[in-house]
Design a protein around this motif. Structure first.
Motif, mmCIF file in Angstrom:
data_model
loop_
_atom_site.group_PDB
_atom_site.id
_atom_site.type_symbol
_atom_site.label_atom_id
_atom_site.label_comp_id
_atom_site.label_asym_id
_atom_site.label_seq_id
_atom_site.Cartn_x
_atom_site.Cartn_y
_atom_site.Cartn_z
ATOM 1 N N PHE A 80 0.812 -1.231 0.083
ATOM 2 C CA PHE A 80 -0.059 0.034 -0.066
ATOM 3 C C PHE A 80 0.890 1.205 0.046
ATOM 4 O O PHE A 80 1.920 1.143 0.219
ATOM 5 C CB PHE A 80 -0.778 -0.053 1.217
ATOM 6 N N LYS A 81 0.207 2.233 -0.366
ATOM 7 C CA LYS A 81 0.829 3.686 -0.085
ATOM 8 C C LYS A 81 0.304 4.628 0.725
ATOM 9 O O LYS A 81 -0.968 4.613 1.119
ATOM 10 C CB LYS A 81 0.809 4.300 -1.859
ATOM 11 N N THR A 82 1.177 5.455 1.241
ATOM 12 C CA THR A 82 0.627 6.425 2.183
ATOM 13 C C THR A 82 1.170 7.761 1.400
ATOM 14 O O THR A 82 1.428 7.813 0.119
ATOM 15 C CB THR A 82 1.389 6.636 3.384
ATOM 16 N N LEU A 101 4.899 7.393 1.042
ATOM 17 C CA LEU A 101 5.585 5.989 1.290
ATOM 18 C C LEU A 101 4.948 4.985 0.537
ATOM 19 O O LEU A 101 3.860 5.308 0.330
ATOM 20 C CB LEU A 101 5.823 5.849 2.592
ATOM 21 N N THR A 102 5.808 3.984 0.060
ATOM 22 C CA THR A 102 5.376 2.825 -0.447
ATOM 23 C C THR A 102 5.713 1.866 0.466
ATOM 24 O O THR A 102 6.876 1.599 0.826
ATOM 25 C CB THR A 102 5.789 2.531 -1.803
ATOM 26 N N ILE A 103 4.604 1.067 0.957
ATOM 27 C CA ILE A 103 5.077 0.070 1.991
ATOM 28 C C ILE A 103 4.656 -1.422 1.092
ATOM 29 O O ILE A 103 3.610 -1.572 0.667
ATOM 30 C CB ILE A 103 4.255 0.247 3.200
ATOM 31 N N ARG A 104 5.686 -2.318 1.042
ATOM 32 C CA ARG A 104 5.565 -3.421 0.212
ATOM 33 C C ARG A 104 6.575 -4.697 0.944
ATOM 34 O O ARG A 104 7.346 -4.234 1.746
ATOM 35 C CB ARG A 104 5.781 -3.167 -1.067
ATOM 36 N N PRO A 105 6.147 -5.735 0.441
ATOM 37 C CA PRO A 105 7.358 -6.895 0.701
ATOM 38 C C PRO A 105 8.658 -6.750 0.119
ATOM 39 O O PRO A 105 8.529 -5.791 -0.719
ATOM 40 C CB PRO A 105 6.657 -8.230 0.170
ATOM 41 N N SER A 163 6.998 -9.273 6.970
ATOM 42 C CA SER A 163 8.090 -8.121 7.059
ATOM 43 C C SER A 163 7.727 -7.236 5.779
ATOM 44 O O SER A 163 7.659 -7.828 4.581
ATOM 45 C CB SER A 163 9.440 -8.882 6.759
ATOM 46 N N LEU A 164 7.799 -6.068 6.028
ATOM 47 C CA LEU A 164 7.336 -5.001 4.830
ATOM 48 C C LEU A 164 8.461 -4.195 5.100
ATOM 49 O O LEU A 164 8.882 -3.531 5.957
ATOM 50 C CB LEU A 164 6.095 -4.282 5.285
ATOM 51 N N ALA A 165 8.983 -3.558 3.765
ATOM 52 C CA ALA A 165 9.775 -2.591 3.427
ATOM 53 C C ALA A 165 8.930 -1.121 3.632
ATOM 54 O O ALA A 165 8.000 -0.981 2.576
ATOM 55 C CB ALA A 165 10.545 -2.720 2.367
ATOM 56 N N VAL A 166 9.594 -0.198 4.139
ATOM 57 C CA VAL A 166 8.881 1.082 3.850
ATOM 58 C C VAL A 166 10.003 1.889 3.063
ATOM 59 O O VAL A 166 11.205 1.954 3.184
ATOM 60 C CB VAL A 166 8.980 1.795 5.423
ATOM 61 N N ASP A 222 11.587 -0.768 8.300
ATOM 62 C CA ASP A 222 11.135 -2.028 8.416
ATOM 63 C C ASP A 222 9.928 -2.416 9.393
ATOM 64 O O ASP A 222 10.123 -1.891 10.398
ATOM 65 C CB ASP A 222 12.425 -2.848 8.783
ATOM 66 N N LEU A 223 8.917 -2.985 8.804
ATOM 67 C CA LEU A 223 7.756 -3.121 9.551
ATOM 68 C C LEU A 223 7.402 -4.475 9.835
ATOM 69 O O LEU A 223 7.700 -5.425 8.778
ATOM 70 C CB LEU A 223 6.581 -2.425 8.946
#
Length: 174
Positions: free
Chosen positions: A3-5, A8-12, A64-67, A76-77
């Motif tokens: 998803f996007k904020t 930011l892009t938050i993705r695997p 685990s997700l990359a910011v 890292d989330l």
């Protein structure tokens, strides 16, 4: 989950993210309050492979997700189910270079909204080292409430540490 904020892009994770993530976890200050020591060049590939593998949240596997900001991984989330019905715990780490710019708040806030709205999660919690004031402030900024402070309940890196538990329900989002 991708998803996007606003910024930011938050993705695997993807294989080309390894050096950006190493930059986050090779920092003594970042790892000070985490359960693991800082990454080394020797263990970087193995540790990163775990993040690559954790690309889907299930009852048995963490996510685990990359910011990402401007094609660089800045955070890292992590999300995992706790064993209690519809309850997840979150964890996060960010490179010190972005401190004070609101990226961590934006990323974690986006994550909790996604978990509540699309994953039908009932409760989100975070378990912190009580000395980690920045993490406490982040939890409070996104609407989490401090629910417990345990005294010297956790042995980590050769010392007893206090733990603080933050939690939130969908009704706590603002």
């Amino acid at each position: 989950m991708k998803f996007k904020t606003e910024r930011l892009t938050i993705r695997p994770y993807q294989s080309e993210d390894m050096h950006d993530v190493f930059h986050i976890y090779n920092d003594e200050d970042t790892c000070r309050y985490l359960l693991h020591d800082k990454w080394t060049y020797e263990d970087m590939q193995d540790k990163f492979n775990e993040k690559l593998k954790n690309n889907k949240l299930t009852k048995d596997t963490p996510l685990s997700l990359a910011v990402v900001n401007d094609n660089k991984v800045i955070g890292d989330l992590s999300v995992w189910y706790t064993g209690m019905k519809d309850t997840v715990e979150i964890g996060y780490s960010f490179t010190g270079e972005i401190s004070g710019k609101g990226y961590a708040t934006e990323a974690v806030s986006g994550l909790v909204r996604k978990l509540f709205n699309e994953w039908d999660v009932h409760r989100i919690q975070a378990n912190l080292d009580a000395r980690n004031k920045a993490s406490q402030k982040l939890c409070e900024r996104i609407g989490m409430r401090k629910e417990a402070h345990f005294i010297q309940d956790f042995w980590n890196k050769g010392e007893w540490t206090d733990s603080i538990i933050y939690g939130m329900l969908l009704s706590d989002l603002h």
